[in-house]
Motif scaffolding. Structure first.
Motif, PDB file in Angstrom:
ATOM      1  N   VAL A 122       0.867  -1.176   0.000  1.00 55.57           N
ATOM      2  CA  VAL A 122       0.000   0.000   0.000  1.00 55.57           C
ATOM      3  C   VAL A 122       0.904   1.226   0.000  1.00 55.57           C
ATOM      4  O   VAL A 122       1.880   1.289   0.741  1.00 55.57           O
ATOM      5  CB  VAL A 122      -0.944  -0.014   1.225  1.00 55.57           C
ATOM      6  CG1 VAL A 122      -1.667   1.311   1.368  1.00 55.57           C
ATOM      7  CG2 VAL A 122      -1.942  -1.158   1.100  1.00 55.57           C
ATOM      8  N   GLY A 123       0.624   2.154  -0.878  1.00 56.15           N
ATOM      9  CA  GLY A 123       1.473   3.330  -1.058  1.00 56.15           C
ATOM     10  C   GLY A 123       2.429   3.192  -2.232  1.00 56.15           C
ATOM     11  O   GLY A 123       3.128   4.142  -2.586  1.00 56.15           O
TER      12      GLY A 123
ATOM     13  N   SER B  34      -6.955  -1.803  -5.308  1.00 62.99           N
ATOM     14  CA  SER B  34      -7.504  -0.490  -5.666  1.00 62.99           C
ATOM     15  C   SER B  34      -6.366   0.516  -5.771  1.00 62.99           C
ATOM     16  O   SER B  34      -5.415   0.479  -4.995  1.00 62.99           O
ATOM     17  CB  SER B  34      -8.495  -0.010  -4.601  1.00 62.99           C
ATOM     18  OG  SER B  34      -9.564  -0.927  -4.457  1.00 62.99           O
ATOM     19  N   TYR B  35      -6.517   1.413  -6.730  1.00 58.44           N
ATOM     20  CA  TYR B  35      -5.495   2.438  -6.935  1.00 58.44           C
ATOM     21  C   TYR B  35      -6.168   3.737  -7.342  1.00 58.44           C
ATOM     22  O   TYR B  35      -7.347   3.775  -7.689  1.00 58.44           O
ATOM     23  CB  TYR B  35      -4.491   1.992  -8.012  1.00 58.44           C
ATOM     24  CG  TYR B  35      -5.106   1.825  -9.376  1.00 58.44           C
ATOM     25  CD1 TYR B  35      -5.065   2.861 -10.312  1.00 58.44           C
ATOM     26  CD2 TYR B  35      -5.753   0.650  -9.742  1.00 58.44           C
ATOM     27  CE1 TYR B  35      -5.636   2.728 -11.562  1.00 58.44           C
ATOM     28  CE2 TYR B  35      -6.335   0.508 -10.985  1.00 58.44           C
ATOM     29  CZ  TYR B  35      -6.278   1.546 -11.890  1.00 58.44           C
ATOM     30  OH  TYR B  35      -6.866   1.414 -13.131  1.00 58.44           O
ATOM     31  N   ARG B  36      -5.388   4.814  -7.299  1.00 56.97           N
ATOM     32  CA  ARG B  36      -5.898   6.114  -7.741  1.00 56.97           C
ATOM     33  C   ARG B  36      -4.879   6.751  -8.676  1.00 56.97           C
ATOM     34  O   ARG B  36      -3.679   6.481  -8.570  1.00 56.97           O
ATOM     35  CB  ARG B  36      -6.187   7.029  -6.558  1.00 56.97           C
ATOM     36  CG  ARG B  36      -4.965   7.461  -5.769  1.00 56.97           C
ATOM     37  CD  ARG B  36      -5.294   8.399  -4.605  1.00 56.97           C
ATOM     38  NE  ARG B  36      -6.196   7.844  -3.641  1.00 56.97           N
ATOM     39  CZ  ARG B  36      -5.850   7.187  -2.542  1.00 56.97           C
ATOM     40  NH1 ARG B  36      -4.581   7.003  -2.258  1.00 56.97           N
ATOM     41  NH2 ARG B  36      -6.753   6.723  -1.717  1.00 56.97           N
ATOM     42  N   ILE B  37      -5.382   7.570  -9.578  1.00 56.31           N
ATOM     43  CA  ILE B  37      -4.496   8.347 -10.429  1.00 56.31           C
ATOM     44  C   ILE B  37      -4.076   9.577  -9.631  1.00 56.31           C
ATOM     45  O   ILE B  37      -4.930  10.287  -9.095  1.00 56.31           O
ATOM     46  CB  ILE B  37      -5.182   8.765 -11.745  1.00 56.31           C
ATOM     47  CG1 ILE B  37      -5.410   7.538 -12.630  1.00 56.31           C
ATOM     48  CG2 ILE B  37      -4.344   9.808 -12.485  1.00 56.31           C
ATOM     49  CD1 ILE B  37      -6.134   7.833 -13.932  1.00 56.31           C
ATOM     50  N   THR B  38      -2.777   9.810  -9.559  1.00 61.33           N
ATOM     51  CA  THR B  38      -2.280  10.987  -8.848  1.00 61.33           C
ATOM     52  C   THR B  38      -1.899  12.105  -9.807  1.00 61.33           C
ATOM     53  O   THR B  38      -1.828  13.265  -9.409  1.00 61.33           O
ATOM     54  CB  THR B  38      -1.077  10.628  -7.957  1.00 61.33           C
ATOM     55  OG1 THR B  38      -0.064  10.022  -8.778  1.00 61.33           O
ATOM     56  CG2 THR B  38      -1.486   9.666  -6.845  1.00 61.33           C
ATOM     57  N   LYS B  39      -1.659  11.742 -11.085  1.00 60.20           N
ATOM     58  CA  LYS B  39      -1.326  12.778 -12.059  1.00 60.20           C
ATOM     59  C   LYS B  39      -1.622  12.273 -13.468  1.00 60.20           C
ATOM     60  O   LYS B  39      -1.116  11.220 -13.873  1.00 60.20           O
ATOM     61  CB  LYS B  39       0.159  13.156 -11.945  1.00 60.20           C
ATOM     62  CG  LYS B  39       0.573  14.292 -12.859  1.00 60.20           C
ATOM     63  CD  LYS B  39       2.028  14.646 -12.637  1.00 60.20           C
ATOM     64  CE  LYS B  39       2.466  15.760 -13.574  1.00 60.20           C
ATOM     65  NZ  LYS B  39       3.908  16.005 -13.458  1.00 60.20           N
ATOM     66  N   VAL B  40      -2.449  13.044 -14.173  1.00 59.41           N
ATOM     67  CA  VAL B  40      -2.725  12.756 -15.582  1.00 59.41           C
ATOM     68  C   VAL B  40      -3.174  14.053 -16.251  1.00 59.41           C
ATOM     69  O   VAL B  40      -3.859  14.870 -15.638  1.00 59.41           O
ATOM     70  CB  VAL B  40      -3.804  11.658 -15.757  1.00 59.41           C
ATOM     71  CG1 VAL B  40      -5.166  12.110 -15.253  1.00 59.41           C
ATOM     72  CG2 VAL B  40      -3.904  11.209 -17.208  1.00 59.41           C
TER      73      VAL B  40
END
Length: 187
Positions: free
Chosen positions: A79-80, A108-114
């Motif tokens: 995680v992280g 589960s993941y998230r987009i941090t930059k796009v």
């Protein structure tokens, strides 16, 4: 018990009416704006769930997604953990793993930059889950939630709710179909 006189009652009523008018005046501002969009796509794959999980479980390897040409990351499946996906043509997407449950065959993941020109979304998070399906097959589900690429009212068409939903749904379908083909062909 104290009784309110006619003048006091009239003042209370006037304040109530003024308060309702104030709320009504600002209601369009409060009630309008982007809403969180959700996309859920799934596919059955003619393989045991463990084989499908083995193909997607490494957060540092997204080679099964056709648009991804390179994945670089740190911290494996902790995680992280982070990864940078390089897409066809050179744009990148940065992501972070926030939940990893191998016993549930899910992460589960998230987009941090796009760049919204690459994927017209903001505040994107997603979950991949493998589960058993009939006849020894596996079901792979990819579910995401996000806001459109334009956070204010009246977005341009390419950054609207519809554009965001269409882009994410298309990405998920292409990825799921490619993975099915890869696993079922044994490659």
């Amino acid at each position: 018990m104290r009784m309110i006189g006619g003048t006091a009652l009239a003042e209370v009523a006037a304040l109530a009416v003024a308060g309702m008018a104030l709320v009504a005046a600002f209601e369009p501002v409060w009630a309008h704006g982007p809403t969180r969009q959700k996309v859920r796509e799934s596919i059955e794959i003619s393989a045991p769930p463990a084989k499908v999980w083995a193909a997607i479980s490494n957060f540092q390897d997204m080679s099964w997604l056709p648009i991804v040409t390179k994945t670089e990351g740190q911290k494996g499946n902790e995680v992280g953990a982070t990864r940078t996906l390089t897409l066809t043509g050179g744009p990148t997407v940065e992501e972070e793993l926030y939940k990893y449950e191998p016993d549930m065959q899910s992460y589960s993941y998230r987009i941090t930059k796009v760049d919204v020109k690459v994927l017209p979304v903001t505040n994107y998070s997603s979950t991949l889950t493998v589960s058993p399906a009939p006849d020894g097959k596996a079901k792979l589900e990819w579910a995401g939630a996000f806001y459109r690429g334009y956070p204010n009212n009246d977005p341009p068409p390419e950054l609207s709710d519809e554009a965001a939903t269409k882009a994410v749904s298309g990405l998920y379908k292409a990825g799921l179909e490619a993975l099915k083909k890869k696993i079922e062909s044994g490659s």
